[in-house]
Design a protein around this motif. Structure first.
Motif, PDB file in Angstrom:
ATOM      1  N   LEU A   8      32.559  38.250  23.253  1.00  8.11           N
ATOM      2  CA  LEU A   8      32.951  39.297  22.307  1.00  8.11           C
ATOM      3  C   LEU A   8      32.714  40.708  22.836  1.00  8.11           C
ATOM      4  CD1 LEU A   8      31.747  37.651  18.984  1.00  8.11           C
ATOM      5  CD2 LEU A   8      34.003  37.574  20.065  1.00  8.11           C
ATOM      6  N   VAL A   9      32.258  40.832  24.065  1.00  4.49           N
ATOM      7  CA  VAL A   9      32.023  42.150  24.669  1.00  4.49           C
ATOM      8  C   VAL A   9      33.247  42.497  25.514  1.00  4.49           C
ATOM      9  CG1 VAL A   9      30.499  43.552  26.106  1.00  4.49           C
ATOM     10  CG2 VAL A   9      29.541  41.721  24.673  1.00  4.49           C
ATOM     11  N   ALA A  10      34.067  43.391  24.998  1.00  9.71           N
ATOM     12  CA  ALA A  10      35.342  43.705  25.632  1.00  9.71           C
ATOM     13  C   ALA A  10      35.170  44.203  27.067  1.00  9.71           C
ATOM     14  CB  ALA A  10      36.118  44.732  24.806  1.00  9.71           C
ATOM     15  N   GLY A  11      34.162  45.012  27.323  1.00  7.23           N
ATOM     16  CA  GLY A  11      33.955  45.530  28.673  1.00  7.23           C
ATOM     17  C   GLY A  11      33.666  44.433  29.672  1.00  7.23           C
ATOM     18  N   VAL A  12      32.868  43.464  29.271  1.00  9.65           N
ATOM     19  CA  VAL A  12      32.572  42.335  30.150  1.00  9.65           C
ATOM     20  C   VAL A  12      33.847  41.549  30.418  1.00  9.65           C
ATOM     21  CG1 VAL A  12      31.321  40.139  30.332  1.00  9.65           C
ATOM     22  CG2 VAL A  12      30.159  42.170  29.444  1.00  9.65           C
ATOM     23  N   GLN A  13      34.648  41.344  29.385  1.00 12.94           N
ATOM     24  CA  GLN A  13      35.891  40.601  29.541  1.00 12.94           C
ATOM     25  C   GLN A  13      36.875  41.366  30.435  1.00 12.94           C
ATOM     26  OE1 GLN A  13      36.092  37.380  28.211  1.00 12.94           O
ATOM     27  NE2 GLN A  13      33.954  37.902  27.897  1.00 12.94           N
ATOM     28  N   ARG A  14      36.948  42.671  30.227  1.00  9.53           N
ATOM     29  CA  ARG A  14      37.867  43.490  31.024  1.00  9.53           C
ATOM     30  C   ARG A  14      37.534  43.425  32.510  1.00  9.53           C
ATOM     31  NH1 ARG A  14      38.186  50.057  30.950  1.00  9.53           N
ATOM     32  NH2 ARG A  14      39.689  50.231  32.636  1.00  9.53           N
ATOM     33  N   PHE A  15      36.280  43.693  32.826  1.00 14.21           N
ATOM     34  CA  PHE A  15      35.903  43.752  34.232  1.00 14.21           C
ATOM     35  C   PHE A  15      35.762  42.364  34.857  1.00 14.21           C
ATOM     36  CE2 PHE A  15      34.649  47.982  32.696  1.00 14.21           C
ATOM     37  CZ  PHE A  15      35.490  48.721  33.522  1.00 14.21           C
ATOM     38  N   GLY A  16      35.422  41.373  34.054  1.00 20.06           N
ATOM     39  CA  GLY A  16      35.390  40.004  34.555  1.00 20.06           C
ATOM     40  C   GLY A  16      36.781  39.517  34.916  1.00 20.06           C
ATOM     41  N   CYS A  17      37.748  39.821  34.064  1.00 15.90           N
ATOM     42  CA  CYS A  17      39.134  39.447  34.373  1.00 15.90           C
ATOM     43  C   CYS A  17      39.640  40.219  35.587  1.00 15.90           C
ATOM     44  CB  CYS A  17      40.031  39.697  33.164  1.00 15.90           C
ATOM     45  SG  CYS A  17      39.852  38.469  31.846  1.00 15.90           S
ATOM     46  N   SER A  18      39.211  41.463  35.721  1.00 14.26           N
ATOM     47  CA  SER A  18      39.588  42.244  36.901  1.00 14.26           C
ATOM     48  C   SER A  18      39.058  41.590  38.168  1.00 14.26           C
ATOM     49  CB  SER A  18      39.056  43.671  36.777  1.00 14.26           C
ATOM     50  OG  SER A  18      39.370  44.420  37.927  1.00 14.26           O
ATOM     51  N   ALA A  19      37.807  41.163  38.121  1.00 11.53           N
ATOM     52  CA  ALA A  19      37.213  40.495  39.288  1.00 11.53           C
ATOM     53  C   ALA A  19      37.953  39.199  39.612  1.00 11.53           C
ATOM     54  CB  ALA A  19      35.731  40.212  39.037  1.00 11.53           C
ATOM     55  N   MET A  20      38.294  38.429  38.582  1.00 11.45           N
ATOM     56  CA  MET A  20      39.051  37.191  38.818  1.00 11.45           C
ATOM     57  C   MET A  20      40.401  37.495  39.451  1.00 11.45           C
ATOM     58  SD  MET A  20      38.495  34.486  35.730  1.00 11.45           S
ATOM     59  CE  MET A  20      39.060  35.531  34.420  1.00 11.45           C
ATOM     60  N   GLY A  21      41.053  38.534  38.972  1.00  5.73           N
ATOM     61  CA  GLY A  21      42.331  38.911  39.536  1.00  5.73           C
ATOM     62  C   GLY A  21      42.221  39.289  41.000  1.00  5.73           C
ATOM     63  N   ASN A  22      41.145  39.985  41.349  1.00 10.01           N
ATOM     64  CA  ASN A  22      40.935  40.374  42.742  1.00 10.01           C
ATOM     65  C   ASN A  22      40.653  39.165  43.622  1.00 10.01           C
ATOM     66  OD1 ASN A  22      41.306  43.082  42.167  1.00 10.01           O
ATOM     67  ND2 ASN A  22      39.132  43.487  41.904  1.00 10.01           N
ATOM     68  N   VAL A  23      39.796  38.284  43.162  1.00 10.07           N
ATOM     69  CA  VAL A  23      39.441  37.096  43.934  1.00 10.07           C
ATOM     70  C   VAL A  23      40.660  36.208  44.163  1.00 10.07           C
ATOM     71  CG1 VAL A  23      38.127  34.929  43.843  1.00 10.07           C
ATOM     72  CG2 VAL A  23      37.011  37.090  43.275  1.00 10.07           C
ATOM     73  N   CYS A  24      41.556  36.170  43.197  1.00  5.04           N
ATOM     74  CA  CYS A  24      42.707  35.273  43.264  1.00  5.04           C
ATOM     75  C   CYS A  24      43.966  35.934  43.800  1.00  5.04           C
ATOM     76  CB  CYS A  24      42.975  34.682  41.882  1.00  5.04           C
ATOM     77  SG  CYS A  24      41.659  33.604  41.312  1.00  5.04           S
TER      78      CYS A  24
END
Length: 86
Positions: A8-24
């Motif tokens: 439920l923490v939007a910032g964590v979700q935003r930057f976590g998805c960003s990291a996944m996008g970079n890794v992939c």
């Protein structure tokens, strides 16, 4: 782990998805291996959950879609299976 621990923490979700996008990102053999490892670890479901939990947060939507696009990119059977999961 952070995405699952703080759904439920939007910032964590935003930057976590960003990291996944970079890794992939990428299309070489190493990138394809990263995509499959990430999918096997549940990143598709986590990204979808982030998108559903934060429909009005542009950063989550942008990074979540980018992560899904990157992990699903490819024309092989494994990529098709990842696309079907997404």
């Amino acid at each position: 782990a952070a995405l699952q621990a703080h759904p439920l923490v939007a910032g964590v979700q935003r930057f976590g998805c960003s990291a996944m996008g970079n890794v992939c990102s990428g299309t070489d053999a190493a990138a394809l291996a990263h995509k499959q490892r990430a999918a096997d670890a549940g990143c598709i479901e986590v990204a979808v959950a982030a998108l559903q939990a934060h429909p009005l947060v542009a950063g989550v939507q942008e990074n979540g879609c980018r992560a899904l696009g990157n992990v699903c990119l490819g024309g092989d059977a494994a990529a098709l299976a990842r696309k079907q999961r997404a």
